[in-house]
Design a protein around this motif. Structure first.
Motif, PDB file in Angstrom:
ATOM      1  N   GLY A  17      47.390  49.881  54.586  1.00 16.12           N
ATOM      2  CA  GLY A  17      46.703  48.712  54.054  1.00 16.12           C
ATOM      3  C   GLY A  17      45.831  48.998  52.855  1.00 16.12           C
ATOM      4  N   VAL A  18      45.148  50.112  52.853  1.00 11.26           N
ATOM      5  CA  VAL A  18      44.187  50.471  51.820  1.00 11.26           C
ATOM      6  C   VAL A  18      43.264  49.279  51.541  1.00 11.26           C
ATOM      7  N   GLN A  19      42.334  49.100  52.448  1.00  8.40           N
ATOM      8  CA  GLN A  19      41.450  47.932  52.432  1.00  8.40           C
ATOM      9  C   GLN A  19      40.846  47.636  51.061  1.00  8.40           C
ATOM     10  N   VAL A  20      40.380  48.650  50.376  1.00  6.63           N
ATOM     11  CA  VAL A  20      39.703  48.404  49.103  1.00  6.63           C
ATOM     12  C   VAL A  20      40.635  47.748  48.086  1.00  6.63           C
ATOM     13  N   PHE A  21      41.936  48.027  48.156  1.00  5.53           N
ATOM     14  CA  PHE A  21      42.871  47.443  47.203  1.00  5.53           C
ATOM     15  C   PHE A  21      43.264  46.018  47.557  1.00  5.53           C
ATOM     16  N   ARG A  22      42.956  45.594  48.757  1.00  9.02           N
ATOM     17  CA  ARG A  22      43.282  44.225  49.144  1.00  9.02           C
ATOM     18  C   ARG A  22      42.399  43.208  48.422  1.00  9.02           C
TER      19      ARG A  22
ATOM     20  N   SER B  42      54.480  54.588  51.006  1.00  7.23           N
ATOM     21  CA  SER B  42      54.227  53.184  51.341  1.00  7.23           C
ATOM     22  C   SER B  42      53.012  52.663  50.567  1.00  7.23           C
ATOM     23  N   THR B  43      51.969  53.455  50.524  1.00  7.02           N
ATOM     24  CA  THR B  43      50.774  53.072  49.761  1.00  7.02           C
ATOM     25  C   THR B  43      51.115  52.944  48.282  1.00  7.02           C
ATOM     26  N   HIS B  44      51.878  53.901  47.754  1.00  4.85           N
ATOM     27  CA  HIS B  44      52.279  53.855  46.343  1.00  4.85           C
ATOM     28  C   HIS B  44      53.092  52.597  46.029  1.00  4.85           C
TER      29      HIS B  44
ATOM     30  N   PHE C  34      46.417  55.996  41.556  1.00  8.02           N
ATOM     31  CA  PHE C  34      46.824  57.373  41.843  1.00  8.02           C
ATOM     32  C   PHE C  34      46.438  57.749  43.274  1.00  8.02           C
ATOM     33  N   ILE C  35      47.128  58.755  43.788  1.00  8.33           N
ATOM     34  CA  ILE C  35      46.818  59.330  45.096  1.00  8.33           C
ATOM     35  C   ILE C  35      46.557  60.817  44.869  1.00  8.33           C
TER      36      ILE C  35
ATOM     37  N   ILE D 218      52.114  70.690  49.901  1.00 11.18           N
ATOM     38  CA  ILE D 218      52.157  70.277  48.491  1.00 11.18           C
ATOM     39  C   ILE D 218      53.502  69.624  48.181  1.00 11.18           C
ATOM     40  N   ILE D 219      54.598  70.230  48.614  1.00  9.83           N
ATOM     41  CA  ILE D 219      55.923  69.656  48.358  1.00  9.83           C
ATOM     42  C   ILE D 219      56.038  68.277  48.998  1.00  9.83           C
ATOM     43  N   GLN D 220      55.627  68.158  50.268  1.00 10.41           N
ATOM     44  CA  GLN D 220      55.695  66.867  50.949  1.00 10.41           C
ATOM     45  C   GLN D 220      54.864  65.821  50.204  1.00 10.41           C
ATOM     46  N   ASP D 221      53.654  66.186  49.806  1.00  5.49           N
ATOM     47  CA  ASP D 221      52.784  65.243  49.102  1.00  5.49           C
ATOM     48  C   ASP D 221      53.361  64.844  47.746  1.00  5.49           C
ATOM     49  N   LEU D 222      53.810  65.818  46.975  1.00  7.56           N
ATOM     50  CA  LEU D 222      54.361  65.508  45.651  1.00  7.56           C
ATOM     51  C   LEU D 222      55.600  64.625  45.753  1.00  7.56           C
ATOM     52  N   ASN D 223      56.398  64.840  46.774  1.00  6.22           N
ATOM     53  CA  ASN D 223      57.586  64.007  46.977  1.00  6.22           C
ATOM     54  C   ASN D 223      57.239  62.593  47.446  1.00  6.22           C
ATOM     55  N   ASN D 224      55.971  62.352  47.738  1.00  5.15           N
ATOM     56  CA  ASN D 224      55.522  61.041  48.190  1.00  5.15           C
ATOM     57  C   ASN D 224      54.404  60.495  47.309  1.00  5.15           C
ATOM     58  N   PHE D 225      54.525  60.757  46.001  1.00  4.70           N
ATOM     59  CA  PHE D 225      53.711  60.128  44.960  1.00  4.70           C
ATOM     60  C   PHE D 225      52.273  60.614  44.855  1.00  4.70           C
ATOM     61  N   VAL D 226      51.954  61.761  45.405  1.00  2.00           N
ATOM     62  CA  VAL D 226      50.637  62.341  45.182  1.00  2.00           C
ATOM     63  C   VAL D 226      50.640  62.970  43.793  1.00  2.00           C
ATOM     64  N   SER D 227      49.602  62.706  43.019  1.00  2.00           N
ATOM     65  CA  SER D 227      49.572  63.194  41.639  1.00  2.00           C
ATOM     66  C   SER D 227      48.795  64.488  41.466  1.00  2.00           C
TER      67      SER D 227
END
Length: 184
Positions: free
Chosen positions: A11-16, A44-46, A53-54, A86-95
């Motif tokens: 959900g990322v409340q702040v972005f709602r 999903s957040t991305h 950014f994440i 790191i690989i898992q995060d980068l593959n899921n839009f972490v910058s």
């Protein structure tokens, strides 16, 4: 930037709130929630907020009560854990991905709350030396090959790729393709 509440991954409340969203450029996610929330939640957040950014933060090994010893000199398992995360995060839009403490003493401190942990660099003040841990070399591998302004490219693994093989790819500013592979 705001720190992402682990109970609000999707959900990322702040972005709602459109008003709040104007003042927040991205979110920080903490490493110690990874065993609770799968990395695909980052995608999903991305997808919901692609303009934000994440950043993965506060990574460290040895933080859990069952992690004994807190500092494990030369632990390649901990280096592999860093690379895998790191690989898992980068593959899921972490910058970006940051460590909690780049250098600590032999006990995993100092730390005012005494939650000692491991670190990429361990300093032995008594003998006036420091030790570069496998975590240090894992971080260095990503830093060496994924240059600033590189863009992640989606890689579709071959079905014959072993299940314990992890990969992430980037097109660098010099147009070269860099792939980082982890074989666990």
């Amino acid at each position: 930037m705001c720190i992402l509440n682990p109970n609000d991954w999707l959900g990322v409340q702040v972005f709602r709130s459109e008003e709040a969203r104007k003042y927040v450029s991205g979110v920080a996610v903490h490493w110690y929630q990874d065993f609770i929330t799968p990395a695909v939640a980052l995608s999903s957040t991305h997808k919901k907020f692609p303009e934000k950014f994440i950043l993965a933060t506060e990574a460290c090994s040895g933080a859990m009560p069952w992690d004994i010893p807190k500092v494990s000199l030369g632990s390649w398992k901990r280096g592999e854990d860093y690379a895998h995360d790191i690989i898992q995060d980068l593959n899921n839009f972490v910058s970006g991905w940051t460590d909690w403490n780049i250098a600590l003493n032999m006990e995993g401190g100092p730390n005012w709350v005494k939650n000692f942990v491991d670190s990429p660099v361990i300093v032995n003040a008594k003998s006036d030396e420091f030790y570069k841990q496998p975590m240090f070399y894992a971080l260095g591998h990503f830093s060496k090959f994924i240059l600033p302004m590189s863009k992640r490219v989606e890689l579709v693994p071959n079905q014959n790729l072993p299940k314990d093989m992890y990969i992430v790819g980037f097109q660098r500013p010099d147009k070269a393709i860099a792939c980082i592979l982890l074989n666990r």
